[in-house]
Design an enzyme around this catalytic site. Structure first.
Site, mmCIF file in Angstrom:
data_model
loop_
_atom_site.group_PDB
_atom_site.id
_atom_site.type_symbol
_atom_site.label_atom_id
_atom_site.label_comp_id
_atom_site.label_asym_id
_atom_site.label_seq_id
_atom_site.Cartn_x
_atom_site.Cartn_y
_atom_site.Cartn_z
ATOM 1 N N SER A 4 11.810 17.257 12.728
ATOM 2 C CA SER A 4 10.584 16.812 12.065
ATOM 3 C C SER A 4 10.106 15.574 12.806
ATOM 4 O O SER A 4 10.849 14.595 12.902
ATOM 5 C CB SER A 4 10.875 16.451 10.612
ATOM 6 N N CYS A 14 12.017 16.125 1.892
ATOM 7 C CA CYS A 14 12.462 16.525 3.227
ATOM 8 C C CYS A 14 13.965 16.291 3.380
ATOM 9 O O CYS A 14 14.497 15.297 2.889
ATOM 10 C CB CYS A 14 11.697 15.732 4.287
ATOM 11 N N ASP A 28 9.917 20.108 3.450
ATOM 12 C CA ASP A 28 10.260 20.298 4.862
ATOM 13 C C ASP A 28 11.784 20.209 4.870
ATOM 14 O O ASP A 28 12.339 19.126 4.949
ATOM 15 C CB ASP A 28 9.633 19.162 5.672
HETATM 16 P P1 FAD Z 1 24.503 23.145 16.285
HETATM 17 O O1 FAD Z 1 25.337 23.360 17.470
HETATM 18 O O2 FAD Z 1 23.339 23.997 16.099
HETATM 19 O O3 FAD Z 1 25.399 23.184 15.006
HETATM 20 C C1 FAD Z 1 24.791 23.022 13.750
HETATM 21 C C2 FAD Z 1 25.793 23.234 12.647
HETATM 22 O O4 FAD Z 1 26.256 24.572 12.655
HETATM 23 C C3 FAD Z 1 27.053 22.391 12.760
HETATM 24 O O5 FAD Z 1 26.857 21.128 12.218
HETATM 25 C C4 FAD Z 1 28.008 23.222 11.941
HETATM 26 O O6 FAD Z 1 27.804 23.011 10.581
HETATM 27 C C5 FAD Z 1 27.599 24.615 12.284
HETATM 28 N N1 FAD Z 1 28.407 25.105 13.407
HETATM 29 C C6 FAD Z 1 28.086 25.112 14.717
HETATM 30 N N2 FAD Z 1 29.065 25.668 15.440
HETATM 31 C C7 FAD Z 1 30.017 26.019 14.574
HETATM 32 C C8 FAD Z 1 31.292 26.652 14.713
HETATM 33 N N3 FAD Z 1 31.767 27.023 15.900
HETATM 34 N N4 FAD Z 1 31.987 26.877 13.597
HETATM 35 C C9 FAD Z 1 31.526 26.519 12.393
HETATM 36 N N5 FAD Z 1 30.344 25.908 12.200
HETATM 37 C C10 FAD Z 1 29.611 25.657 13.272
HETATM 38 N N6 FAD Z 1 17.815 17.417 12.160
HETATM 39 C C11 FAD Z 1 17.716 16.082 12.312
HETATM 40 O O7 FAD Z 1 18.712 15.400 12.613
HETATM 41 N N7 FAD Z 1 16.508 15.445 12.141
HETATM 42 C C12 FAD Z 1 15.390 16.117 11.821
HETATM 43 O O8 FAD Z 1 14.326 15.521 11.695
HETATM 44 C C13 FAD Z 1 15.471 17.538 11.658
HETATM 45 N N8 FAD Z 1 14.385 18.258 11.330
HETATM 46 C C14 FAD Z 1 14.496 19.608 11.182
HETATM 47 C C15 FAD Z 1 13.369 20.338 10.825
HETATM 48 C C16 FAD Z 1 13.444 21.708 10.681
HETATM 49 C C17 FAD Z 1 12.228 22.502 10.302
HETATM 50 C C18 FAD Z 1 14.678 22.358 10.904
HETATM 51 C C19 FAD Z 1 14.796 23.852 10.755
HETATM 52 C C20 FAD Z 1 15.792 21.637 11.233
HETATM 53 C C21 FAD Z 1 15.727 20.261 11.380
HETATM 54 N N9 FAD Z 1 16.844 19.520 11.727
HETATM 55 C C22 FAD Z 1 16.734 18.159 11.865
HETATM 56 C C23 FAD Z 1 18.125 20.158 12.062
HETATM 57 C C24 FAD Z 1 18.184 20.437 13.571
HETATM 58 O O9 FAD Z 1 17.243 21.432 13.907
HETATM 59 C C25 FAD Z 1 19.535 20.942 14.055
HETATM 60 O O10 FAD Z 1 19.936 22.026 13.274
HETATM 61 C C26 FAD Z 1 20.609 19.893 14.026
HETATM 62 O O11 FAD Z 1 20.224 18.770 14.786
HETATM 63 C C27 FAD Z 1 21.910 20.437 14.608
HETATM 64 O O12 FAD Z 1 21.677 20.934 15.907
HETATM 65 P P2 FAD Z 1 22.836 20.947 16.987
HETATM 66 O O13 FAD Z 1 22.403 21.840 18.100
HETATM 67 O O14 FAD Z 1 23.271 19.586 17.346
HETATM 68 O O15 FAD Z 1 24.037 21.618 16.219
#
Ligand code: FAD
Length: 693
Positions: A453, A646, A691
């Site tokens: 966001s 949010c 959101d």
């Molecule tokens: P990922 O690698 O995608 O992992 C995410 C989660 O999946 C992990 O924390 C865990 O719970 C699970 N996971 C992953 N791998 C495994 C595994 N091997 N085993 C078990 N569980 C697992 N985030 C923010 O910080 N700020 C924002 O403003 C924000 N806005 C968003 C707005 C929208 C509309 C949406 C959809 C999401 C938003 N998010 C926000 C969330 C963001 O998009 C990500 O999902 C978040 O940052 C995690 O991404 P990542 O790639 O670091 O983690």
């Protein structure tokens, strides 16, 4: 009657859908991209080929089409899993199809001996996914004008047999609305559903199990309806992965992680969108927490010169790269380390198969930039890999995990394992050299951009997009590995690099920060912007109430920044009330100092209520702060204040919704059922916006 915001949103969706339909993607495709055109060829429609599904199935000898309505790729993935299983277990001649690639007027002439499957995600507030808008409108319209009225009965779809599964989230009010409505409409039109209409629930985290539980009885019914026979599932690769030892990975035409032809040729050419990211410089980055073990990043992404625009409340999508540590593990356990830079060419073995990323590429580039290798593993995938285990003992163990839900939880889910970690543990590090690379492309998702966001106001800084992202790091007692969020740890490493930290990667994750062919050198990250419906009221005098604990505060920083700017410019700004929550004042009070600056501009128009959950003997959450301020909240709502939530969808957003119902009931002295209706109306008229993720 006046159009309210919802009407406008609905009209906008219809317009976008209509434009999307008539332009068939030509506005946003990268026309010179051979990857795009190979996709188009596979899709048929986009290359000007037939949009007639019956003709397409006849041409390619298919008797089962699995249509998907997908936004983030999950429904598409389930569709291809159904297609694959139908082919390998029951000998069906299956194809997968994007709903937006075909027309539906001739469904009334759909042959009786063929079957249609619909895998339909529900998006946002009960809406169809972008690619399903056209189909949805057609099937829902009362006067669906079918071409011939091919059925003998007076119901146009009397001959049509279908199967359907929906992907939804019970934290949203219109849970699985798409599958429910489409199923209802098809039945009304005389079509016959085989098996139950399945519903998967992402909100409860049971999507995968819901899908598995639904599909077995569905297959049983389908076997009967189509007189199919089950056979021992034989794996048939969907893709041919041809090694090209005669080619060098450095050759110009080899994709080393570039998302499309323009990027391969070193041209950054717009329009930048979900198919074509902009490699943006990170102008600034900083740490927002002062805790030792947790990180939250503030970043300023520079989009000047890209033609990317945003409006306050939009999302920015960040295209991640997998960490080197996991890429190495993945290649090693599959016995591909030595061959990691081997050039490979990937093509669909069937004209309807869609290759998810461009080639020629290398194993290394495919795994690092294209495949979601760190995500949790699906039980069905574990089952299908069993046959390729290094020995029979491991094969039996894999089959057991794949077949037994509880055992799978104990051995895989509860340990948070990704695929390579799972394979490594079960073979004691012995490489799984029999696994065909095609099954990995089929079984793992294409890596997805992550959304954030936007935490800046487009009025204040139109060329610089702020992100507020908490770095994911999940330590689970008993689990052998820490789950490191792919994108947020990548951003963290970029921030460290920007600050000249010698070892940019605090967790030894070893990201390739300079990108394919050093194209991201300096401090760059691939991004695009997604427009949302999360909007400030157009009249700044309108009061607003914002509830955003943790990183849920991101868009509200943008809202407050914008209103402070308006106030500075002499505009009259309405009451601006923010509820924020975090653990401790000294640790994770996001933007603590900035709020004072905004207060200077907004004066008593700005009110900030902060809940600290770990600062005192009692845990205090935003919900408590809302209750304390119930009277003011209700008063503002009666003055048509917009109410925004949010952040965490699973718990917080739902609780705030219930709490608001209680507050309204108490303050107005009405029964809760009445208050519930009031809140529903607020949502319908966009006075209540979420959101959440
Ligand atoms: P990922 O690698 O995608 O992992 C995410 C989660 O999946 C992990 O924390 C865990 O719970 C699970 N996971 C992953 N791998 C495994 C595994 N091997 N085993 C078990 N569980 C697992 N985030 C923010 O910080 N700020 C924002 O403003 C924000 N806005 C968003 C707005 C929208 C509309 C949406 C959809 C999401 C938003 N998010 C926000 C969330 C963001 O998009 C990500 O999902 C978040 O940052 C995690 O991404 P990542 O790639 O670091 O983690």
């Amino acid at each position: 009657a006046q159009l309210d915001t919802l009407d406008i949103v609905v009209l906008a969706v219809i317009l976008v859908g209509t434009v999307a339909y008539f332009t068939k993607g030509t506005y946003w495709a990268v026309p010179t991209d051979p990857y795009a055109s190979s996709l188009a060829l596979a899709n048929g429609a986009k290359a000007g080929k037939s949009r007639n599904i019956i003709e397409k199935m006849e041409e390619t000898g298919k008797n089962c089409v699995v249509f998907y309505g997908s936004q983030t790729g999950t429904a598409e993935d389930y569709a291809s899993r159904l297609a694959k299983e139908g082919a390998s277990r029951f000998g069906l001649k299956t194809m997968v199809a994007d709903l937006e690639d075909y027309e539906y007027e001739n469904l009334d002439t759909f042959p009786e001996d063929k079957i249609v499957m619909f895998v339909l995600a529900t998006y946002g507030e009960g809406e169809p996914t972008d690619n399903a808008v056209e189909f949805y409108e057609f099937i829902m319209s009362d006067d669906s004008s079918f071409s011939e009225g091919g059925s003998a009965s007076d119901k146009p779809l009397g001959n049509l047999k279908y199967v359907t599964f929906g992907l939804g989230n019970n934290t949203y009010e219109h849970y699985n609305a798409m599958v429910r409505r489409v199923d209802g409409a098809l039945t009304k039109l005389g079509a016959t559903r085989i098996g139950a209409a399945g519903e998967g629930d992402d909100g409860a985290g049971t999507m995968e199990e819901d899908f598995l539980a639904w599909k077995e009885p569905m297959w049983a019914s389908l076997m009967e309806a189509m007189q199919l026979e089950e056979r021992e599932a034989v794996y048939e690769p969907v893709f041919e992965v041809a090694e090209k030892p005669e080619m060098d990975a450095e050759e110009d035409q080899v994709y080393l992680g570039e998302p499309n032809k323009n990027h391969l040729e070193g041209l950054q050419k717009g329009p930048f969108n979900a198919h074509n990211p902009f490699i943006a410089p990170i102008a600034e980055s900083k740490e927002l927490f002062s805790a030792v073990d947790r990180n939250c990043l503030h970043m300023e992404i520079d989009v000047s010169g890209s033609n990317l625009t945003y409006t306050t409340g939009d999302h920015i999508a960040v295209w991640p790269t997998n960490p080197g540590k996991e890429v190495d593990r993945f290649l090693a356990i599959l016995g591909l380390t030595e061959k990691r830079h081997m050039v490979i060419n990937i093509k669909g073995l069937d004209p309807t198969a869609k290759v998810p990323f461009p080639s020629p590429t290398t194993y290394d580039a495919a795994v690092r930039y294209q495949m979601e290798i760190c995500a949790p593993v699906s039980r069905q995938f574990v089952s299908s890999l069993a046959q390729f285990a290094p020995n029979d003992t491991i094969k039996a163990e894999m089959a057991k995990m794949g077949g037994d839900k509880d055992y799978f939880h104990e051995k895989v889910s509860d340990l948070n394992l990704n695929l390579a970690q799972l394979l490594e543990i079960h073979s004691n590090g012995e490489p799984w050299t029999k696994v065909p690379f095609s099954i990995l492309i089929e079984g793992l998702h294409k890596i997805q951009p992550r959304f954030y966001s936007i935490s800046s106001s487009s009025m204040v800084q139109k060329d610089k997009i702020s992100i507020t992202a908490v770095v994911e790091s999940i330590v689970k007692p008993g689990a052998p590995h820490v789950v490191k969020g792919v994108t947020t740890n990548y951003l963290l490493a970029l921030k460290q690099k920007q600050h000249g930290v010698a070892e940019p990667d605090p967790h030894g994750l070893n990201y390739a920060l300079t990108g394919p062919r050093n194209k991201y050198d300096g401090v760059h990250v691939p991004v695009h912007v997604r427009h949302s419906n999360f909007r400030l009221p157009s009249d700044p005098r309108n009061p607003i109430i914002m509830v955003g604990p943790g990183t849920g505060v991101a868009p509200f920083r943008a809202f407050v920044q914008e209103r402070a700017h308006q106030a500075r410019a002499g505009e009259e700004v309405g009451k601006t009330v923010l509820f924020f929550g975090c653990r401790k004042k000294v640790e994770d009070f996001l933007y603590e100092n900035e709020w004072d600056t905004y207060k200077n501009d907004l004066g008593d128009k700005f009110e900030l209520h902060v809940a600290f959950s770990r600062d005192g003997p009692q845990k205090v959450y935003v919900q408590h702060k809302l209750e304390e301020n119930a009277e003011v909240i209700d008063k503002l709502l009666q003055q048509k204040a917009f109410f925004y939530v949010c952040g965490d969808a699973a718990n917080m957003a739902r609780e705030v919704n219930s709490l608001l119902i209680r507050i309204i009931a108490q303050q107005r002295g009405v029964p809760e059922t009445k208050a519930e209706e009031i809140v529903k109306k607020m949502r319908a008229s966009n006075q209540y916006q979420e959101d959440v993720w």
